[in-house]
Motif scaffolding. Sequence first.
Motif, PDB file in Angstrom:
ATOM      1  N   TYR A 163       0.699  -1.187   0.062  1.00  0.00           N
ATOM      2  CA  TYR A 163      -0.031  -0.023  -0.029  1.00  0.00           C
ATOM      3  C   TYR A 163       0.825   1.350  -0.057  1.00  0.00           C
ATOM      4  CZ  TYR A 163      -3.037   3.744   1.694  1.00  0.00           C
ATOM      5  OH  TYR A 163      -3.987   4.944   1.884  1.00  0.00           O
ATOM      6  N   LEU A 164       1.963   1.373   0.944  1.00  0.00           N
ATOM      7  CA  LEU A 164       2.761   2.565   0.910  1.00  0.00           C
ATOM      8  C   LEU A 164       3.724   2.710  -0.115  1.00  0.00           C
ATOM      9  CD1 LEU A 164       3.648   2.393   4.713  1.00  0.00           C
ATOM     10  CD2 LEU A 164       1.978   3.781   3.759  1.00  0.00           C
ATOM     11  N   VAL A 165       3.961   1.640  -0.887  1.00  0.00           N
ATOM     12  CA  VAL A 165       4.831   1.652  -2.126  1.00  0.00           C
ATOM     13  C   VAL A 165       3.919   2.341  -3.140  1.00  0.00           C
ATOM     14  CG1 VAL A 165       5.981   0.500  -3.966  1.00  0.00           C
ATOM     15  CG2 VAL A 165       6.526  -0.131  -1.520  1.00  0.00           C
ATOM     16  N   ALA A 166       2.768   1.675  -3.455  1.00  0.00           N
ATOM     17  CA  ALA A 166       1.751   2.150  -4.475  1.00  0.00           C
ATOM     18  C   ALA A 166       1.486   3.661  -4.051  1.00  0.00           C
ATOM     19  CB  ALA A 166       0.536   1.598  -4.466  1.00  0.00           C
ATOM     20  N   ARG A 167       1.278   4.077  -2.812  1.00  0.00           N
ATOM     21  CA  ARG A 167       0.892   5.512  -2.545  1.00  0.00           C
ATOM     22  C   ARG A 167       2.010   6.589  -2.601  1.00  0.00           C
ATOM     23  NH1 ARG A 167      -2.544   8.442   0.812  1.00  0.00           N
ATOM     24  NH2 ARG A 167      -1.491  10.260   1.584  1.00  0.00           N
ATOM     25  N   ALA A 168       3.361   6.230  -2.348  1.00  0.00           N
ATOM     26  CA  ALA A 168       4.421   6.903  -2.821  1.00  0.00           C
ATOM     27  C   ALA A 168       4.666   7.161  -3.853  1.00  0.00           C
ATOM     28  CB  ALA A 168       5.704   6.292  -1.820  1.00  0.00           C
ATOM     29  N   ARG A 169       4.393   5.953  -4.694  1.00  0.00           N
ATOM     30  CA  ARG A 169       4.661   6.170  -6.403  1.00  0.00           C
ATOM     31  C   ARG A 169       3.653   7.263  -6.961  1.00  0.00           C
ATOM     32  NH1 ARG A 169       6.521   0.107  -8.180  1.00  0.00           N
ATOM     33  NH2 ARG A 169       8.444   0.327  -7.798  1.00  0.00           N
ATOM     34  N   ARG A 170       2.453   6.941  -6.508  1.00  0.00           N
ATOM     35  CA  ARG A 170       1.371   8.079  -6.943  1.00  0.00           C
ATOM     36  C   ARG A 170       1.672   9.366  -6.544  1.00  0.00           C
ATOM     37  NH1 ARG A 170      -2.171   4.186  -4.988  1.00  0.00           N
ATOM     38  NH2 ARG A 170      -2.607   5.564  -3.124  1.00  0.00           N
ATOM     39  N   GLU A 171       2.071   9.852  -5.433  1.00  0.00           N
ATOM     40  CA  GLU A 171       2.360  10.932  -4.977  1.00  0.00           C
ATOM     41  C   GLU A 171       3.793  11.576  -5.696  1.00  0.00           C
ATOM     42  OE1 GLU A 171       1.173  13.162  -2.776  1.00  0.00           O
ATOM     43  OE2 GLU A 171      -0.343  11.908  -2.281  1.00  0.00           O
ATOM     44  N   HIS A 172       4.726  10.626  -6.005  1.00  0.00           N
ATOM     45  CA  HIS A 172       5.955  11.038  -6.759  1.00  0.00           C
ATOM     46  C   HIS A 172       5.541  11.547  -8.136  1.00  0.00           C
ATOM     47  CE1 HIS A 172       9.951  11.424  -7.986  1.00  0.00           C
ATOM     48  NE2 HIS A 172      10.013  10.604  -8.805  1.00  0.00           N
ATOM     49  N   ALA A 173       4.640  10.722  -9.016  1.00  0.00           N
ATOM     50  CA  ALA A 173       4.266  10.912 -10.138  1.00  0.00           C
ATOM     51  C   ALA A 173       3.388  12.175 -10.204  1.00  0.00           C
ATOM     52  CB  ALA A 173       3.165   9.736 -10.652  1.00  0.00           C
ATOM     53  N   LYS A 174       2.648  12.465  -9.166  1.00  0.00           N
ATOM     54  CA  LYS A 174       1.880  13.796  -8.944  1.00  0.00           C
ATOM     55  C   LYS A 174       2.802  14.850  -8.797  1.00  0.00           C
ATOM     56  CE  LYS A 174      -1.661  13.377  -6.268  1.00  0.00           C
ATOM     57  NZ  LYS A 174      -2.598  13.537  -5.068  1.00  0.00           N
ATOM     58  N   ALA A 175       3.806  14.814  -8.078  1.00  0.00           N
ATOM     59  CA  ALA A 175       4.484  15.849  -7.780  1.00  0.00           C
ATOM     60  C   ALA A 175       5.328  15.962  -9.175  1.00  0.00           C
ATOM     61  CB  ALA A 175       5.788  15.348  -6.756  1.00  0.00           C
ATOM     62  N   ARG A 176       5.878  15.229  -9.867  1.00  0.00           N
ATOM     63  CA  ARG A 176       6.533  15.251 -11.282  1.00  0.00           C
ATOM     64  C   ARG A 176       5.662  15.991 -12.243  1.00  0.00           C
ATOM     65  NH1 ARG A 176       9.854  10.380 -13.289  1.00  0.00           N
ATOM     66  NH2 ARG A 176      10.873  11.911 -14.517  1.00  0.00           N
ATOM     67  N   ALA A 177       4.385  15.555 -12.347  1.00  0.00           N
ATOM     68  CA  ALA A 177       3.525  16.194 -13.111  1.00  0.00           C
ATOM     69  C   ALA A 177       3.179  17.593 -12.987  1.00  0.00           C
ATOM     70  CB  ALA A 177       2.151  15.404 -13.393  1.00  0.00           C
ATOM     71  N   THR A 178       2.989  17.796 -11.619  1.00  0.00           N
ATOM     72  CA  THR A 178       2.650  19.316 -11.225  1.00  0.00           C
ATOM     73  C   THR A 178       3.948  20.151 -11.482  1.00  0.00           C
ATOM     74  OG1 THR A 178       1.336  18.729  -9.290  1.00  0.00           O
ATOM     75  CG2 THR A 178       2.261  20.823  -9.336  1.00  0.00           C
ATOM     76  N   ALA A 179       5.292  19.593 -11.339  1.00  0.00           N
ATOM     77  CA  ALA A 179       6.591  20.240 -11.478  1.00  0.00           C
ATOM     78  C   ALA A 179       6.527  20.591 -12.989  1.00  0.00           C
ATOM     79  CB  ALA A 179       7.582  19.530 -11.008  1.00  0.00           C
ATOM     80  N   HIS A 180       6.449  19.615 -14.049  1.00  0.00           N
ATOM     81  CA  HIS A 180       6.542  19.706 -15.078  1.00  0.00           C
ATOM     82  C   HIS A 180       5.387  20.475 -16.012  1.00  0.00           C
ATOM     83  CE1 HIS A 180       9.856  17.367 -15.571  1.00  0.00           C
ATOM     84  NE2 HIS A 180       9.480  16.179 -15.041  1.00  0.00           N
ATOM     85  N   ALA A 181       4.369  20.882 -15.173  1.00  0.00           N
ATOM     86  CA  ALA A 181       3.222  21.764 -15.609  1.00  0.00           C
ATOM     87  C   ALA A 181       3.319  22.953 -15.793  1.00  0.00           C
ATOM     88  CB  ALA A 181       2.011  21.443 -15.092  1.00  0.00           C
TER      89      ALA A 181
END
Length: 181
Positions: A163-181
Amino acid sequence: AKPVSGASPRASSDASPALSPDTTGDAVGLRLIITYKVIKAAVQAVLAALLPILQRLGVTSFWALRMTRLAEHVAHRSTAALARRIAALLTPTHLALISIALALDAALTGFEGWALHRRFRWAPWLVVVAGSTLIPFEVVELLRRPRASRAAILVVNLVIIAYLVARARREHAKARATAHA
């Protein structure tokens, strides 16, 4: 990053920004893990503090003697072996080691729960690394002496890690998408 509601302003100025608050059912899983960590840490801390007190009061030596006598008088070999093992664990040296181990694990578990509660970005990875290091030992113990309780502990730890690996990956992807936007 904005601080999580209820989090101190310091959380936003930390080198590891706080995770975004969840408004979905995903937060329920995190709250369950935090609750589990806090309760586990509290129980371990109480036991770590209680063992030396029980030893000073003579309770542990009383039970060590009872277990030794039980091992001498029972007919069933496995009961005698269990009684001898319990008696061996009730020696002052073993009690001190058990108490120290409980206290250290309580501190780590409490810190994990606190970090998850504060929503630090690195907190899920801390729990994943700390939990994953014990998985091989849990598997070996389960293979040596299969027990439903050991299997349940292993399953709970694996579910938390996944659960925590999946959650951390989602948060990382969300942060990367926000940074590139």
